[in-house]
Design an enzyme around this catalytic site. Sequence first.
Site: not given
Ligand code: NAI
Ligand code: MG
Length: 526
Positions: A426, A272-277, A329, A219, A295
């Site tokens: 972050e 992605g974000s730690t929160e969603v991780g 990141c 996805k 990651e």
């Molecule tokens: P996110 O973590 O929400 O999104 C990343 C992926 O996770 C996207 O594909 C999203 O659709 C998916 N996702 C979101 N909620 C989900 C859930 N409940 N279950 C499964 N998948 C889910 O990140 P977002 O909202 O785009 O960015 C927020 C912050 O996260 C950024 O400001 C940054 O601080 C951090 N981030 C870190 C990244 C990294 O490379 N480590 C990449 C993107 C964001």
């Molecule tokens: Mg998000």
Amino acid sequence: MDQSARARLMHKLADLIDRDSDIIANVESLDNGNLLKWRNSMFFFVQCCFVIMLVMQTNFTVGQFQVMLFINNEFVESVTKKTFVTSNPANGKKLADVAEGDKDDVNLAVEAAKKAFKRSSEWRNMDQSARARLMHKLADLIDRDSDIIANVESLDNGKPFKMAKLDVYFVQCCSLLCCYVRKEPIGVCGQIIPWNYPALMVVFKLAPILATGCVSILKPAEQTPLSALYIASLVKEAGIPAGVVNVITGYGPTAGAAIASHPDIRKVAFTGSTEVGKLIMEAAAKSNLKKVSLELGGKSPLVIFDDVNLDEVVPLAQDAIFTNSGQICCGGSRTFVQERIYDEFVKRTVENAKKRKVGCPFKEDTVQGPQVDQDTFDKILKYIDYGKEDGAKLEAGGKRWGNEGFYIEPTVFSNVTDDMRIAQDEIFGPVQSILKFKTIDEVIERANNTTYGLAAGVFTNDINKALTFANAVEAGSVWVNCYNATNVCSPFGGYKQSGIGRELGEEGINLYLETKAVSIKLPAKN
Ligand code: NAI
Ligand code: MG
């Protein structure tokens, strides 16, 4: 010679060996009578790792591929037929209506993936050398269409033309069959990726899938679905069997959550974000205990000792955080500078920030494009306000750049202290926070005083200081006198809340393998 050039030569050699394989096999058969042995050594070449430089050019129009879900090697509408808009962050205008996947679509993709992974399926029966050949083919196609992919990426993500000369890594295939221990593919894997490096993330994720013989439900982020769909069209063209790679475009709480909690998905990889991780791990635990690799975010320290050459280090320290508009990141988001050179470092950093070219991603001299969307833009401006409120000194930038799109000026704060929100959270934007330190012990302590642990950097001409810091800092990657030097052979991932597991290198392959120990009773002791 850098790795990408060497990889290209390996690639070329593998092609030539492939071309002349009949001749070589004949020579081999005549000379030692064993054709099988030859096949093994040929496989060794084909499984070489290769890196493709994607060179960007202009003239892309959406419409050369379909912005629909990719399931079982076909582009299809979502079950609900709903779509969502993906737009160009340089002007906020719509690029395309993309199919919006949800739980039912994830189910269809999982069924296709399960079928592709069924015992005795084409993919399961395919031997490793044939799989390596398909990876090779896909890499050639990505190479062929690299202009298109890079353009899609600039339009959808805002990544500057020049900066987005992406290195697309294909990690090494891995064959580890020994007598009694088998490494077997895990099977159906979910892969959820972010928007900051869309095409690169697709390749980081798909390479170990193809190398190990797993199957994927991938996805892309809702902000940047296009390059993943383009690469999906190449998967089909390369001849990879249907169901091996499926792409579900859609939102996190619907399509993403359906992947994380699916009972038939055995592993989920998330960036992605730690929160969603944390949500992903919880969903995995509550459903079927699928394996999880994460990651996540970072607040990485970059430490600059007072023995360095500032002409070299000032721009490098700034690239460490401003690369990809700060949406990275492992960005060096806490610049620690030793007391004696602090004032001069700040002065030169400000001059450097003011020289950075912000603007249209397709302009030749642009080094910083727009942020990806309104939310990211708003979050960064909010943190710039926090910096001012908490008492840091705004030295450069701090505002919107231009009057359309989501551009932010390269921003520099000095007099930053560890307790400030800009030193703890972050920000994910072009905001450099410069902190002052006196001694190495102090800076190690402060560098580690964070919940994150993704990366760290140190600049010094003193090898003892460099090694002391590198060994003491709690981070998955440490760069000495360089920064963001990720490469295909080095495992990449985080300590603490920056993640679980390592992508790339041998560890990256192992994430997708189960280990089976087969013990056989021997008839008698010798
Ligand atoms: P996110 O973590 O929400 O999104 C990343 C992926 O996770 C996207 O594909 C999203 O659709 C998916 N996702 C979101 N909620 C989900 C859930 N409940 N279950 C499964 N998948 C889910 O990140 P977002 O909202 O785009 O960015 C927020 C912050 O996260 C950024 O400001 C940054 O601080 C951090 N981030 C870190 C990244 C990294 O490379 N480590 C990449 C993107 C964001
Ligand atoms: Mg998000």
